[in-house]
Motif scaffolding. Sequence first.
Motif, PDB file in Angstrom:
ATOM      1  N   GLY A   1      -4.973   0.614   4.732  1.00 19.15           N
ATOM      2  CA  GLY A   1      -4.915   1.955   5.168  1.00 19.15           C
ATOM      3  C   GLY A   1      -5.573   2.165   6.307  1.00 19.15           C
ATOM      4  N   THR A   2      -6.125   0.926   7.236  1.00 20.01           N
ATOM      5  CA  THR A   2      -6.696   1.413   8.471  1.00 20.01           C
ATOM      6  C   THR A   2      -5.788   1.187   9.652  1.00 20.01           C
ATOM      7  OG1 THR A   2      -7.680  -0.988   8.533  1.00 20.01           O
ATOM      8  CG2 THR A   2      -8.832   0.809   7.298  1.00 20.01           C
ATOM      9  N   ASP A   3      -4.514   0.639   9.399  1.00 22.82           N
ATOM     10  CA  ASP A   3      -3.781   0.165  10.432  1.00 22.82           C
ATOM     11  C   ASP A   3      -2.397   0.223   9.804  1.00 22.82           C
ATOM     12  OD1 ASP A   3      -2.845  -0.887  12.793  1.00 22.82           O
ATOM     13  OD2 ASP A   3      -4.206  -2.558  12.895  1.00 22.82           O
ATOM     14  N   THR A   4      -1.588   0.087  11.171  1.00 19.05           N
ATOM     15  CA  THR A   4      -0.006  -0.055  10.674  1.00 19.05           C
ATOM     16  C   THR A   4       0.636  -1.431  11.237  1.00 19.05           C
ATOM     17  OG1 THR A   4       0.107   2.417  10.951  1.00 19.05           O
ATOM     18  CG2 THR A   4       2.245   1.157  11.143  1.00 19.05           C
ATOM     19  N   TRP A   5       1.181  -2.029  10.285  1.00 16.92           N
ATOM     20  CA  TRP A   5       1.626  -3.351  10.770  1.00 16.92           C
ATOM     21  C   TRP A   5       3.163  -3.661  10.102  1.00 16.92           C
ATOM     22  CZ3 TRP A   5      -0.589  -6.080  14.360  1.00 16.92           C
ATOM     23  CH2 TRP A   5      -0.332  -7.542  14.488  1.00 16.92           C
ATOM     24  N   TYR A   6       3.869  -4.644  10.175  1.00 14.13           N
ATOM     25  CA  TYR A   6       5.092  -4.946   9.502  1.00 14.13           C
ATOM     26  C   TYR A   6       4.690  -6.257   8.689  1.00 14.13           C
ATOM     27  CZ  TYR A   6       9.589  -6.360   8.581  1.00 14.13           C
ATOM     28  OH  TYR A   6      10.919  -6.550   7.748  1.00 14.13           O
ATOM     29  N   GLY A   7       4.977  -6.110   7.378  1.00 12.37           N
ATOM     30  CA  GLY A   7       4.656  -7.530   6.481  1.00 12.37           C
ATOM     31  C   GLY A   7       5.409  -7.522   5.257  1.00 12.37           C
ATOM     32  N   THR A   8       4.728  -8.098   4.427  1.00 10.40           N
ATOM     33  CA  THR A   8       5.050  -8.609   3.203  1.00 10.40           C
ATOM     34  C   THR A   8       4.971  -7.450   2.141  1.00 10.40           C
ATOM     35  OG1 THR A   8       3.300  -9.747   2.649  1.00 10.40           O
ATOM     36  CG2 THR A   8       4.844 -11.177   3.688  1.00 10.40           C
ATOM     37  N   GLY A   9       4.569  -6.243   2.410  1.00 10.91           N
ATOM     38  CA  GLY A   9       4.408  -5.340   1.328  1.00 10.91           C
ATOM     39  C   GLY A   9       5.541  -5.183   0.462  1.00 10.91           C
ATOM     40  N   LEU A  10       6.532  -5.271   0.752  1.00 15.19           N
ATOM     41  CA  LEU A  10       7.830  -5.211  -0.238  1.00 15.19           C
ATOM     42  C   LEU A  10       8.066  -6.348  -1.097  1.00 15.19           C
ATOM     43  CD1 LEU A  10       9.592  -2.641  -0.206  1.00 15.19           C
ATOM     44  CD2 LEU A  10       8.332  -2.668   1.832  1.00 15.19           C
ATOM     45  N   GLU A  11       7.604  -7.240  -0.658  1.00 12.22           N
ATOM     46  CA  GLU A  11       7.466  -8.641  -1.553  1.00 12.22           C
ATOM     47  C   GLU A  11       6.690  -8.099  -2.961  1.00 12.22           C
ATOM     48  OE1 GLU A  11       9.381 -10.897  -0.969  1.00 12.22           O
ATOM     49  OE2 GLU A  11       9.325 -11.782   1.097  1.00 12.22           O
TER      50      GLU A  11
END
Length: 379
Positions: free
Chosen positions: A164-174
Amino acid sequence: MALATTIDFLLAKAVDNGVAAGFYAMAANRDGVVYSGGAGTRDGKSPWADDTVAWLASMTKSIVAVAALQLVERGVIGLDTPTADVLPELAASHVLEGYDGDVPRLRPVRTPVTLRMLLSHTAGAGYSFLSADLARYQQENKIPTSLECKLASIVDSPLVYEPGTDTWYGTGLEWVGLAISRLTGRDLATHLREAVFDPLGMVDTAFGIVDRSRLATVWAKTPDGLMTVPFELPAEPEFFSGGGGLYGTPRDYLTFLRMLGAGGVFNGVKLLEPETLTAAQQSHSAVFGRLVSANPATSHDIDLLPGTPVSWSLLGIRNEERTPQARPVGTVAWAGGANCYYWVETDGATAGVLFTQLVPFADPGVIGLFADIEQAARA
């Protein structure tokens, strides 16, 4: 110049210039498919077709997001309810703050992770190809890569920032795929087939190759030119990768996009309520720009809309300004690691896909071709 002639020329020129061995593009508007065609070959000898099977990679994410939103509509899970009950491993994870010499700085996560965070890439989950510290940690601790489709790839990996403190691209959909499986009591492959693929008639989309005779080869750009590379996801994965495990075809994926553009309904079949889809297509993260690659063999720096600020919706990126290709603000788009790309307008005015199988990701030539095709489709 007619649309077909224009896009045919663009595709053929890209193949002649060595951008990739072959491509297939499709575009649609509210009335139906307005372009379908390809150039070059999918495997060195056979032409691309609308039913050529390709690795969708991260274009899997948008499909899994729809399945998750269906569960939200049913009241199975809330967008903002902490996911600790269904994903206890995530609640118990640590944040990797860097290294002190050879020692990783790890601390327990403090903020409950929600489904909204996972869908909007604000949960702290990262990819090693975008984080040198995470890549180092995974290598030192022998954590499998996401391409190995093992649960340890996400469960044993730390987060790269506080949720909730930043925006990235990663494995959230895993993690979302794992949550869907646990919430429904069935594996993700079965659930997606029954909840998304069968209703839409997406007969060639699956965790696995439905017809090897139609499979596209993966190519790599090397100093010596284009070369084929052996690549295939595990035939019997330990867990189904909600972030990048699907194979599919241009025809199937355009059908999925046309459903999104039509407010959750396609050919009389409703997958989502219009209100759910409208809310999902809004911005759910901070605005960001270029994603800097930590592994050039996997990906170039990622900037799919150079000069245009973007944010994450719950389905993919959305542009926060009108683009040079006249893409309206709020259009949803994303891509896959073998250089497949899509866009879909929220009102269904246009949608399109560009398929190839080429690594590394975010190839500038393919991104430029995609922009030209989109511009032609809007002309």
